[in-house]
Design an enzyme around this catalytic site. Structure first.
Site, PDB file in Angstrom:
ATOM      1  N   SER A   1      -3.189  -3.281  -0.451  1.00  0.00           N
ATOM      2  CA  SER A   1      -2.077  -4.114  -0.003  1.00  0.00           C
ATOM      3  C   SER A   1      -2.527  -5.559   0.167  1.00  0.00           C
ATOM      4  O   SER A   1      -3.625  -5.821   0.665  1.00  0.00           O
ATOM      5  CB  SER A   1      -1.549  -3.573   1.331  1.00  0.00           C
ATOM      6  OG  SER A   1      -0.517  -4.377   1.825  1.00  0.00           O
TER       7      SER A   1
ATOM      8  N   ASN B   1      -7.990   3.603   8.395  1.00  0.00           N
ATOM      9  CA  ASN B   1      -7.509   2.453   9.151  1.00  0.00           C
ATOM     10  C   ASN B   1      -7.663   2.608  10.650  1.00  0.00           C
ATOM     11  O   ASN B   1      -7.783   1.617  11.376  1.00  0.00           O
ATOM     12  CB  ASN B   1      -6.050   2.146   8.803  1.00  0.00           C
ATOM     13  CG  ASN B   1      -5.083   3.189   9.332  1.00  0.00           C
ATOM     14  OD1 ASN B   1      -5.385   4.375   9.359  1.00  0.00           O
ATOM     15  ND2 ASN B   1      -3.913   2.749   9.751  1.00  0.00           N
TER      16      ASN B   1
ATOM     17  N   THR C   1      12.315  -6.763 -12.209  1.00  0.00           N
ATOM     18  CA  THR C   1      11.785  -8.104 -12.428  1.00  0.00           C
ATOM     19  C   THR C   1      10.582  -8.355 -11.525  1.00  0.00           C
ATOM     20  O   THR C   1      10.648  -8.183 -10.316  1.00  0.00           O
ATOM     21  CB  THR C   1      12.869  -9.162 -12.150  1.00  0.00           C
ATOM     22  OG1 THR C   1      13.994  -8.918 -13.002  1.00  0.00           O
ATOM     23  CG2 THR C   1      12.337 -10.566 -12.390  1.00  0.00           C
TER      24      THR C   1
ATOM     25  N   GLY D   1       0.785  -1.216   0.000  1.00  0.00           N
ATOM     26  CA  GLY D   1       0.000   0.000   0.000  1.00  0.00           C
ATOM     27  C   GLY D   1       0.818   1.267   0.000  1.00  0.00           C
ATOM     28  O   GLY D   1       0.460   2.260  -0.649  1.00  0.00           O
TER      29      GLY D   1
ATOM     30  N   CYS E   1       1.657   1.613  11.077  1.00  0.00           N
ATOM     31  CA  CYS E   1       2.656   2.334  10.288  1.00  0.00           C
ATOM     32  C   CYS E   1       3.243   3.514  11.047  1.00  0.00           C
ATOM     33  O   CYS E   1       4.225   4.112  10.611  1.00  0.00           O
ATOM     34  CB  CYS E   1       2.048   2.803   8.975  1.00  0.00           C
ATOM     35  SG  CYS E   1       1.484   1.443   7.937  1.00  0.00           S
TER      36      CYS E   1
END
Length: 385
Positions: free
Chosen positions: A197, A149, A235, A69, A329
């Site tokens: 996420s 959140n 990649t 996220g 977070c």
């Protein structure tokens, strides 16, 4: 033990691990390689992209796989603002995730953007009229999360996006918290970009998706070999893409039933805690709210001492309830939550926050045990003075 911190992360689902395994073993090829092993990996990546697109009701070409996220929000906010901007003005809200707020701050510091931060009402909602009043001829991007959140409030994103589009601005929404619970998609929400996420859905950490509407220009954060149609070089993590696609598909299949179950449990927890704990105040909207999301503050009065939310969490864990005080977070921060202070709560009250987030596995039969644990934990902390 009750694990009630699913807004922070969820365990990886067994079905997801099983879907990933072939791409961590025999299907190890580089999707950009032209030999058979690389082609096998490319097909796996394409299948995962198609799975995600089916749930989001968009084109596979509009799906970009990310590392989560935070990367998605950074890519959307910076990438949309810097690519062919109408002007150097962006709009966001006072309760956004740090990834969005910090990205807006970056645009202001290094690219001379002006940032308007919208206030929210006491439930954490952004009023469309408030957004309309903030828009300018040079507004190039609006970024407002679908659901918060910390307090669980769900925004009317289609209405907000329509206001932004009326003046020609792009709209991004952070759907990290809403993707596990609510239907999301570019057309369904009426947005130009959305991000979420994988680890909130039962996929491993380090997986995520940016859905970007076809034709919308975006400056990539990562330059290089041009993977993901030039929008994210490097990649690709085929196993990670398969994981997030599988988790999203499983979540989508069970969404309606899970949301009904979790909403009933959520309402019972709210009723139980407010009845049992003096001074408990629900934060966020009581109606426009995520299923499986309950958040309280336990601030005090002259007669009733307040509590420290982190201390309550320790007491809850002693009672086999694992929860949080807010955004993982922002772990380690000693400052009061910017989300709670934006609601008008004093800092000392904001520091009393406790958040309980769960899935449909928490049933009505479990509610009395959870409510007892919360009531006992708060009472114990208040007794400490």
């Amino acid at each position: 033990m009750f694990y009630l911190d699913r807004a922070a992360t969820t365990p990886v689902r067994r079905e997801v691990l099983e879907a990933m395994w072939p791409w961590l073993t025999g299907g190890f090829g580089n999707p950009s390689s032209t030999h058979g092993i690389g082609d096998q990996a490319a097909r796996g990546l394409a299948d995962a992209r198609a799975q995600v697109a089916a749930v989001l009701e968009c084109r596979p070409a509009e799906v970009v796989f990310t590392a989560g996220g935070t990367e998605g929000a950074n890519t959307a906010v910076k990438g949309l603002a810097l690519a062919a901007p109408r002007g150097r003005h962006v709009v966001t809200s006072a309760i956004e995730h740090e990834a969005v707020l910090a990205s807006c701050d970056y645009l202001a510091r290094f690219h001379d953007f002006t940032v308007t931060v919208l206030p929210v009402d006491r439930d954490g909602l952004v009023e469309p009229a408030v957004l309309a009043a903030a828009l300018r001829p040079d507004t190039t991007l609006v970024s407002i999360a679908h659901a918060d959140n910390e307090i669980g409030t769900v925004q009317d994103v289609p209405a907000l996006a329509a206001v932004a589009h009326a003046v020609g601005a792009r709209f991004h929404t952070d759907a990290v918290q809403s993707a596990p619970w609510l239907p999301v998609g570019l057309d369904r929400l009426g947005v130009d970009a959305l991000t979420f996420s994988g680890h909130k859905l039962g996929a491993p950490k380090g997986t995520g998706v940016l859905a970007l509407r076809a034709g919308v220009p975006m400056e990539p954060l990562v330059h290089g070999g041009g993977q993901e149609r030039g929008r994210r070089s490097g990649t690709e993590d085929v196993a990670g893409a398969v994981a997030v696609a599988t988790a999203l598909t499983l979540s989508d299949a069970a969404r309606d039933t899970a949301a009904r179950t979790a909403s009933a449990t959520r309402d019972a927890v709210i009723t139980g805690v407010t009845a049992r704990v003096p001074g408990a105040v629900l934060t966020g909207s009581p109606s426009a709210r995520l299923p499986g999301h309950v958040s309280f503050c336990f601030g005090g009065t002259a007669e009733l001492p307040g509590v420290n939310g982190e201390t309550v969490l320790l007491e809850l864990e002693q009672r086999d309830v694992v929860s949080s005080s807010g955004s993982a977070c922002a772990a380690g921060s000693t400052e009061a939550s910017h989300v709670l202070t934006a609601l008008g709560l004093p800092e000392d009250v904001a520091r009393s926050a406790v958040r309980l987030t769960f899935d449909a596995g928490l049933t009505l039969a479990d509610v009395p045990l959870v409510v007892d644990a919360v009531a006992s934990a708060v009472e114990t902390v208040r007794a400490m003075g």
